[in-house]
Design a protein around this motif. Structure first.
Motif, mmCIF file in Angstrom:
data_model
loop_
_atom_site.group_PDB
_atom_site.id
_atom_site.type_symbol
_atom_site.label_atom_id
_atom_site.label_comp_id
_atom_site.label_asym_id
_atom_site.label_seq_id
_atom_site.Cartn_x
_atom_site.Cartn_y
_atom_site.Cartn_z
ATOM 1 N N GLN A 297 0.808 -1.493 -0.086
ATOM 2 C CA GLN A 297 -0.242 0.092 0.102
ATOM 3 C C GLN A 297 0.838 0.981 0.090
ATOM 4 O OE1 GLN A 297 -2.321 -0.898 3.485
ATOM 5 N NE2 GLN A 297 -4.017 -1.697 2.405
ATOM 6 N N ARG A 298 1.816 1.211 0.696
ATOM 7 C CA ARG A 298 2.663 2.417 0.772
ATOM 8 C C ARG A 298 3.294 2.516 -0.665
ATOM 9 N NH1 ARG A 298 5.065 4.227 5.805
ATOM 10 N NH2 ARG A 298 4.139 2.979 7.728
ATOM 11 N N ALA A 299 3.793 1.614 -1.446
ATOM 12 C CA ALA A 299 4.363 1.407 -2.606
ATOM 13 C C ALA A 299 3.448 2.306 -3.473
ATOM 14 C CB ALA A 299 5.019 0.034 -2.939
ATOM 15 N N SER A 300 1.979 1.839 -3.499
ATOM 16 C CA SER A 300 0.994 2.375 -4.140
ATOM 17 C C SER A 300 0.887 3.677 -4.080
ATOM 18 C CB SER A 300 -0.362 1.480 -3.979
ATOM 19 O OG SER A 300 -1.239 2.067 -4.831
ATOM 20 N N ILE A 301 0.927 4.222 -2.914
ATOM 21 C CA ILE A 301 0.931 5.763 -2.536
ATOM 22 C C ILE A 301 1.904 6.614 -2.990
ATOM 23 C CG2 ILE A 301 0.647 7.124 -0.679
ATOM 24 C CD1 ILE A 301 -0.807 5.315 0.929
ATOM 25 N N ASP A 302 3.045 6.045 -2.881
ATOM 26 C CA ASP A 302 4.577 6.646 -3.219
ATOM 27 C C ASP A 302 4.628 6.543 -4.812
ATOM 28 O OD1 ASP A 302 5.356 6.832 -0.961
ATOM 29 O OD2 ASP A 302 6.701 5.109 -0.720
ATOM 30 N N GLY A 303 3.976 5.348 -5.376
ATOM 31 C CA GLY A 303 4.245 5.301 -6.995
ATOM 32 C C GLY A 303 3.308 6.596 -7.676
ATOM 33 N N ARG A 304 2.015 6.930 -6.879
ATOM 34 C CA ARG A 304 1.089 7.983 -7.400
ATOM 35 C C ARG A 304 1.492 9.484 -7.120
ATOM 36 N NH1 ARG A 304 -1.745 3.343 -6.849
ATOM 37 N NH2 ARG A 304 -3.625 3.231 -8.157
ATOM 38 N N GLY A 305 3.000 9.593 -6.397
ATOM 39 C CA GLY A 305 3.116 10.719 -5.978
ATOM 40 C C GLY A 305 2.492 11.360 -4.781
ATOM 41 N N ALA A 306 1.678 10.626 -3.980
ATOM 42 C CA ALA A 306 0.935 11.127 -2.806
ATOM 43 C C ALA A 306 1.792 11.124 -1.635
ATOM 44 C CB ALA A 306 -0.370 10.415 -2.797
ATOM 45 N N CYS A 307 1.204 11.799 -0.720
ATOM 46 C CA CYS A 307 1.971 12.040 0.611
ATOM 47 C C CYS A 307 0.954 11.208 1.681
ATOM 48 C CB CYS A 307 1.733 13.489 1.124
ATOM 49 S SG CYS A 307 2.368 13.814 2.899
ATOM 50 N N LEU A 308 1.723 10.225 2.445
ATOM 51 C CA LEU A 308 1.133 9.462 3.484
ATOM 52 C C LEU A 308 1.391 10.090 4.929
ATOM 53 C CD1 LEU A 308 -0.148 6.912 4.677
ATOM 54 C CD2 LEU A 308 2.363 6.151 4.751
ATOM 55 N N ILE A 309 0.372 10.268 5.492
ATOM 56 C CA ILE A 309 0.373 10.785 6.639
ATOM 57 C C ILE A 309 -0.623 9.894 7.763
ATOM 58 C CG2 ILE A 309 -0.521 12.923 8.111
ATOM 59 C CD1 ILE A 309 -0.369 14.597 5.862
ATOM 60 N N ILE A 310 0.073 9.248 8.782
ATOM 61 C CA ILE A 310 -0.543 8.458 9.751
ATOM 62 C C ILE A 310 -1.234 9.415 11.012
ATOM 63 C CG2 ILE A 310 -0.042 6.539 11.346
ATOM 64 C CD1 ILE A 310 2.008 5.629 9.252
ATOM 65 N N ALA A 311 -2.229 9.272 11.218
ATOM 66 C CA ALA A 311 -2.912 10.106 12.238
ATOM 67 C C ALA A 311 -2.758 9.131 13.378
ATOM 68 C CB ALA A 311 -4.314 10.379 11.915
ATOM 69 N N GLU A 312 -1.695 9.663 14.340
ATOM 70 C CA GLU A 312 -1.626 8.721 15.613
ATOM 71 C C GLU A 312 -2.860 9.002 16.420
ATOM 72 O OE1 GLU A 312 0.632 6.844 16.123
ATOM 73 O OE2 GLU A 312 2.246 7.553 14.521
ATOM 74 N N ARG A 313 -2.895 7.949 17.509
ATOM 75 C CA ARG A 313 -3.949 8.047 18.386
ATOM 76 C C ARG A 313 -4.161 9.334 19.324
ATOM 77 N NH1 ARG A 313 -7.768 4.559 20.184
ATOM 78 N NH2 ARG A 313 -6.952 2.779 18.647
ATOM 79 N N ASN A 314 -5.111 9.876 19.408
ATOM 80 C CA ASN A 314 -5.526 10.885 20.250
ATOM 81 C C ASN A 314 -4.895 12.280 19.651
ATOM 82 O OD1 ASN A 314 -6.791 9.468 22.316
ATOM 83 N ND2 ASN A 314 -4.648 8.837 23.276
ATOM 84 N N THR A 315 -4.485 12.280 18.316
ATOM 85 C CA THR A 315 -3.990 13.598 17.876
ATOM 86 C C THR A 315 -5.409 14.030 17.267
ATOM 87 O OG1 THR A 315 -3.620 12.326 15.788
ATOM 88 C CG2 THR A 315 -1.844 12.825 17.359
ATOM 89 N N GLU A 316 -5.278 15.311 16.784
ATOM 90 C CA GLU A 316 -6.599 16.106 16.080
ATOM 91 C C GLU A 316 -7.242 15.346 14.914
ATOM 92 O OE1 GLU A 316 -6.680 20.656 16.417
ATOM 93 O OE2 GLU A 316 -4.370 20.065 16.546
ATOM 94 N N LEU A 317 -6.146 14.999 14.114
ATOM 95 C CA LEU A 317 -6.400 14.128 12.885
ATOM 96 C C LEU A 317 -7.040 12.812 13.302
ATOM 97 C CD1 LEU A 317 -3.635 14.522 10.189
ATOM 98 C CD2 LEU A 317 -5.884 15.475 10.132
ATOM 99 N N GLN B 177 -2.540 9.657 -10.147
ATOM 100 C CA GLN B 177 -0.911 9.822 -10.298
ATOM 101 C C GLN B 177 -0.662 10.965 -10.399
ATOM 102 O OE1 GLN B 177 1.099 6.885 -12.819
ATOM 103 N NE2 GLN B 177 3.137 7.800 -12.456
ATOM 104 N N PHE B 178 -0.223 11.695 -9.315
ATOM 105 C CA PHE B 178 -0.126 13.137 -9.512
ATOM 106 C C PHE B 178 1.134 13.584 -8.606
ATOM 107 C CE2 PHE B 178 -1.138 17.544 -8.359
ATOM 108 C CZ PHE B 178 -2.262 18.085 -9.303
ATOM 109 N N GLY B 179 2.079 13.747 -9.112
ATOM 110 C CA GLY B 179 3.453 13.991 -8.648
ATOM 111 C C GLY B 179 4.033 14.914 -9.533
ATOM 112 N N SER B 180 5.243 15.306 -8.941
ATOM 113 C CA SER B 180 6.302 15.966 -9.896
ATOM 114 C C SER B 180 7.052 15.309 -10.771
ATOM 115 C CB SER B 180 7.469 16.423 -8.547
ATOM 116 O OG SER B 180 8.001 15.353 -7.956
ATOM 117 N N ALA B 181 6.812 14.013 -10.727
ATOM 118 C CA ALA B 181 7.398 13.216 -11.877
ATOM 119 C C ALA B 181 6.737 12.921 -13.125
ATOM 120 C CB ALA B 181 7.711 11.766 -11.123
#
Length: 521
Positions: free
Chosen positions: A449-469, A505-509
């Motif tokens: 899944q990480r590879a798929s996100i990276d391959g599309r030029g997207a940013c992965l953000i993990i919302a840790e427990r108890n954070t606002e996100l 697939q929306f990235g600088s490449a």
């Protein structure tokens, strides 16, 4: 292919007001060459718009102007509704602290100062070229589906032509672009003449530091402090009155006296007095082929909730990344239809909200005034009204090719702005995401899944427990949100595998777009 001997640029922006300069800067940040044409050489010097909410402040931040704008703006405390004797009917207070979007909820400023910031910032983006003294006379679809824009050099009188893949009409209420695409303004049945007064003074007026709305069917009025020494008043004009009747401070004294009592008029500097006709209108179509309308060319909003200029910057943010994606080959041209599908209902809603405020101030004669005394003090009890008037919360975008509403118009996070929260590293979400798509999830993705996100030029953000996100996602009973480059949630759900196929697939490449071929001056 474009005609030999004719300038070519991927995007021509017609009009260099705030909307035009903003959309051009955003496109330039994506590596798109842009030509901006404006009939004037410099910034229009008279103040007009004075308010920007925290949602739209995120657009300025993407331009790199948040800190510089903060230096010329002033957070406001909220809204007071007053009767004709200036007794408080209701107060909708807001904090001047940073809110969920990363900025104060309401920011007052002087429009010429904002425009100078925008133009100065444009110098840092050489892909965007501003050509003043250029009056556009024709905009038409031409050979090979390109747009041909004809304009006159007002300095030398020469006629010039430029071809473009897309033309963006940011040329205001009297838009030539709107007329050329056969679009007409739909009247939303509101038209009032108002007097607008701008005054500078170093004297302390000792007024509540928020917006004052005087609800008087005879002489409705608005007052606000827009800077350290700058103040704005707006008064509804009576039949037969014109701006000439209030051309100096003695003539204005009966109108502004409730706020300036105790201040010597010699300490007040009258910046300008002007008559404006406040209208509510929206264009019936915002696109024909490769030609689009933005800002006042597409909609006119009465100023009662301070959303006129904000609407134009929302247009710019919505359309810029999509246009860049198409020119880079990451998105199909068809996604540009989502611009009107998303922005038009949103603009109509904000116009309707402004109309409701305007009518609340002016409608009903003596009976209306009596009802206001009865009803207005209880308005703060109406569910959702506080959010509309104070928090700057605007509706989610409608479903489109780039917004999934999770099975219903009123469910899920789709179409909403993701909160611009501070992350553990002290950086806000927008700054981490940048100009990419983002995948926000409460669970750590698998390697594939990480590879798929990276391959599309997207940013992965993990919302840790108890954070606002994390709390934001949990309240919506979801684990994953796909967030577009404009901060809008494209889709949300509980299964990342089901959402990933919709991630472009929306990235600088991506493939580089066609560059401009500008003829020598």
């Amino acid at each position: 292919m474009h005609t030999e001997g004719v300038e070519f640029v991927p995007v021509v922006v017609i009009g260099a007001g705030p909307t035009g300069v903003t959309v051009a800067t955003l496109l330039a940040q994506y590596g798109i060459d842009v030509l901006i044409l404006d009939r004037w050489e410099g910034v229009y010097p008279q103040p007009r718009a004075v308010h920007m909410d925290d949602e739209v402040m995120r657009v300025l931040a993407r331009l790199g102007l948040a800190d510089r704008f903060a230096e010329i703006s002033r957070p406001a405390l909220g809204l007071r509704l007053l009767d004709k004797r200036h007794r408080v009917l209701a107060e909708f207070s807001r904090t001047t602290d940073v809110g969920v979007h990363g900025f104060p909820q309401a920011n007052m400023y002087d429009q010429p100062e904002l425009e100078r910031l925008l133009r100065a910032n444009l110098q840092d983006h050489p892909r965007a070229v501003l050509r003043g003294n250029s009056e556009v006379t024709e905009v038409a679809e031409g050979h090979q589906g390109l747009v041909r824009v004809t304009y006159t050099d007002r300095g030398g009188g020469a006629e010039r032509v430029v071809d473009a893949t897309y033309a963006l009409g940011c040329d205001g209420a009297n838009s030539i672009v709107r007329s050329r695409i056969g679009s007409t303004m739909q009247d939303m049945r509101f038209e009032q003449r108002w007097l607008v007064v701008d005054i500078a003074t170093a004297a302390a007026l000792d007024q509540w530091e928020g917006v004052h709305q005087v609800c008087d069917p005879v002489r409705a009025a608005t007052y606000m402090r827009i800077g350290e020494t700058r103040y704005r008043w707006e008064f509804r004009l009576l039949d037969g009155e014109t701006a000439e009747d209030f051309a100096d401070l003695p003539a204005l004294a009966p109108l502004i006296g409730a706020w300036t009592a105790g201040t010597d008029h010699h300490d007040l500097e009258l910046i300008r007095v002007a008559e404006y006709t406040f209208r509510a209108r929206i264009a019936d179509k915002w696109r024909r082929g490769p030609i689009f309308l933005l800002g006042d060319a597409a909609h006119l909003t009465p100023p009662f909730i301070g959303q006129g200029l904000c609407a134009g910057l929302r247009d710019a943010m919505n359309l810029a990344w999509k246009t860049a994606g198409v020119l880079h080959g990451a998105l199909p041209d068809a996604v540009l239809n989502s611009y009107e599908a998303e922005r038009k209902p949103h603009a109509r809603y904000m116009i309707a909200t402004a109309l409701a405020m305007g009518r609340a101030m002016t409608a009903g004669g003596r009976l209306g005034a009596a009802l206001r005394h009865l009803i207005v003090p209880r308005l703060r009890l109406v569910p959702g009204l506080h959010d509309k008037l104070v928090d700057g919360v605007t509706p989610a975008l409608r479903r489109s090719a780039l917004v999934s509403r999770n099975g219903g118009l009123c469910r899920g996070l789709g179409g909403q702005l993701a909160p611009n929260t501070l992350q553990a590293n002290g950086i806000r979400l927008d700054d981490i995401q940048g100009r990419r798509f983002a995948v926000i999830t409460t669970k750590s993705p698998r390697t594939d899944q990480r590879a798929s996100i990276d391959g599309r030029g997207a940013c992965l953000i993990i919302a840790e427990r108890n954070t606002e996100l994390f709390v934001w996602l949990s309240r919506a009973r979801t684990n994953v949100a796909v967030v577009r480059p404009d901060g809008t949630v494209m889709a949300a759900g509980s299964d990342l595998d089901k959402l990933l196929p919709s991630l472009p697939q929306f990235g600088s490449a991506n493939t580089k777009p066609a560059s401009a071929r500008l003829l020598s001056e």
